[in-house]
Design an enzyme around this catalytic site. Structure first.
Site, PDB file in Angstrom:
ATOM      1  CE  LYS A  16     -86.139  14.858  70.135  1.00  0.00           C
ATOM      2  NZ  LYS A  16     -86.457  15.694  69.026  1.00  0.00           N
ATOM      3  NE  ARG A  92     -84.351  19.333  64.182  1.00  0.00           N
ATOM      4  CZ  ARG A  92     -85.456  18.602  64.352  1.00  0.00           C
ATOM      5  NH1 ARG A  92     -86.517  19.138  64.875  1.00  0.00           N
ATOM      6  NH2 ARG A  92     -85.470  17.349  64.009  1.00  0.00           N
ATOM      7  NE  ARG A 129     -88.548   7.256  63.806  1.00  0.00           N
ATOM      8  CZ  ARG A 129     -88.194   8.461  64.219  1.00  0.00           C
ATOM      9  NH1 ARG A 129     -88.457   8.845  65.447  1.00  0.00           N
ATOM     10  NH2 ARG A 129     -87.552   9.290  63.416  1.00  0.00           N
ATOM     11  NE  ARG A 161     -89.793  10.658  60.376  1.00  0.00           N
ATOM     12  CZ  ARG A 161     -89.436  11.447  61.391  1.00  0.00           C
ATOM     13  NH1 ARG A 161     -90.080  11.378  62.526  1.00  0.00           N
ATOM     14  NH2 ARG A 161     -88.439  12.298  61.287  1.00  0.00           N
ATOM     15  NE  ARG A 172     -83.943  13.053  61.326  1.00  0.00           N
ATOM     16  CZ  ARG A 172     -84.413  11.892  60.862  1.00  0.00           C
ATOM     17  NH1 ARG A 172     -84.400  11.643  59.571  1.00  0.00           N
ATOM     18  NH2 ARG A 172     -84.881  10.995  61.685  1.00  0.00           N
TER      19      ARG A 172
HETATM   20  P1  AMP Z   1     -88.568  15.744  63.556  1.00  0.00           P
HETATM   21  O1  AMP Z   1     -89.904  15.098  63.418  1.00  0.00           O
HETATM   22  O2  AMP Z   1     -88.480  16.655  64.751  1.00  0.00           O
HETATM   23  O3  AMP Z   1     -87.425  14.752  63.474  1.00  0.00           O
HETATM   24  O4  AMP Z   1     -88.411  16.715  62.282  1.00  0.00           O
HETATM   25  C1  AMP Z   1     -88.375  16.203  60.980  1.00  0.00           C
HETATM   26  C2  AMP Z   1     -87.696  17.189  60.049  1.00  0.00           C
HETATM   27  O5  AMP Z   1     -88.446  18.418  60.027  1.00  0.00           O
HETATM   28  C3  AMP Z   1     -86.296  17.596  60.443  1.00  0.00           C
HETATM   29  O6  AMP Z   1     -85.315  16.660  60.017  1.00  0.00           O
HETATM   30  C4  AMP Z   1     -86.167  18.944  59.746  1.00  0.00           C
HETATM   31  O7  AMP Z   1     -85.961  18.762  58.357  1.00  0.00           O
HETATM   32  C5  AMP Z   1     -87.548  19.528  59.921  1.00  0.00           C
HETATM   33  N1  AMP Z   1     -87.651  20.329  61.176  1.00  0.00           N
HETATM   34  C6  AMP Z   1     -88.397  20.034  62.279  1.00  0.00           C
HETATM   35  N2  AMP Z   1     -88.236  20.963  63.234  1.00  0.00           N
HETATM   36  C7  AMP Z   1     -87.360  21.874  62.742  1.00  0.00           C
HETATM   37  C8  AMP Z   1     -86.766  23.071  63.264  1.00  0.00           C
HETATM   38  N3  AMP Z   1     -87.026  23.522  64.501  1.00  0.00           N
HETATM   39  N4  AMP Z   1     -85.903  23.749  62.458  1.00  0.00           N
HETATM   40  C9  AMP Z   1     -85.627  23.312  61.213  1.00  0.00           C
HETATM   41  N5  AMP Z   1     -86.130  22.198  60.662  1.00  0.00           N
HETATM   42  C10 AMP Z   1     -86.998  21.470  61.414  1.00  0.00           C
END
Ligand code: AMP
Length: 217
Positions: A16, A92, A129, A161, A172
């Site tokens: 993505k 989400r 990754r 990460r 996740r």
């Molecule tokens: P991502 O980079 O999109 O994988 O986001 C990393 C982490 O940020 C996620 O695992 C959540 O802990 C938090 N996060 C990102 N976007 C959201 C969202 N829309 N709602 C809740 N938590 C979020």
């Protein structure tokens, strides 16, 4: 023609992030990633960052109200308000999606794309990754990571990460199935959903994505 209002859904590791960066350049709109915004808050040690860090490291979700507040503020800025945006990692949950629908009543999204990549494939991809802590460039580990690993693009530190461990990744992905997958039905019922096959060469996936957007704008 530039401009579009898009949501890209998909399992973490579905590619993505990379596709969103390309789409943002192609349609000349800001790429709004809530994960990036939260990581910036963590780095800057803001009050939000301090709360978010623990939740993120455990692979959990930051609460809906907080995230909706951040996104609403971002969508109000001139670039997003005039040109549009690509939302990556938001919404989400169905509650976040309902709030977004309210925020965007005057200018609804053009399409919500589900970038579909099966779970087995993404687990493999995320485990390998590695990310530059400074510029965010992604790398793939082949099991013999240099130490230290220096980013080719900016000279920063490349590492895994904190939330890319197998436990956090699986958590996740479980959360994706329970909290985020229902959005597919939500946007399907609104007639705003398009499912795009995310498996294959990134250039082919990008073409599928732009074709869908062009047909919906
Ligand atoms: P991502 O980079 O999109 O994988 O986001 C990393 C982490 O940020 C996620 O695992 C959540 O802990 C938090 N996060 C990102 N976007 C959201 C969202 N829309 N709602 C809740 N938590 C979020």
């Amino acid at each position: 023609m530039p401009g579009a209002r898009l949501i890209i859904l998909g399992r973490q590791g579905a590619g993505k992030g990379t596709q969103c960066v390309r789409l943002a350049r192609h349609f000349v709109v800001p790429h709004i990633s809530t994960g990036d915004m939260l990581r910036a808050a963590v780095r800057e040690r803001t009050p939000l960052g301090l709360v978010a860090q623990q939740v993120m490291d455990a692979g959990g979700l930051v609460n809906d109200e907080t995230i909706v507040g951040i996104v609403e503020e971002r969508l109000g800025k001139t670039d997003a308000a005039t040109r549009g945006y690509i939302l990556d990692g938001f919404p989400r949950t169905v509650r976040q999606a309902e709030s977004l629908s309210q925020i965007t009543t005057d200018s609804p999204i053009h399409v919500c794309i589900d970038l579909d990549v099966p779970r087995e494939i993404v687990v493999e991809r995320i485990s390998a990754r590695r990310v530059c802590r400074d510029c965010g460039t992604n790398y793939t580990s082949r099991g013999d990571d240099p130490s230290p690993w220096i980013c080719d693009v900016c000279g920063g530190d490349v590492s895994q990460r904190a939330d890319d461990t197998p436990e956090a990744v699986n958590r996740r992905l479980d959360l994706y199935e329970t909290q985020t997958a229902p959005l597919i039905e939500y946007y399907g019922e609104l007639g705003q959903l398009a499912v795009v096959n995310g498996v294959g060469h990134p250039d082919n996936v990008f073409k599928r994505l732009t074709d869908v957007v062009e047909s919906r704008r």
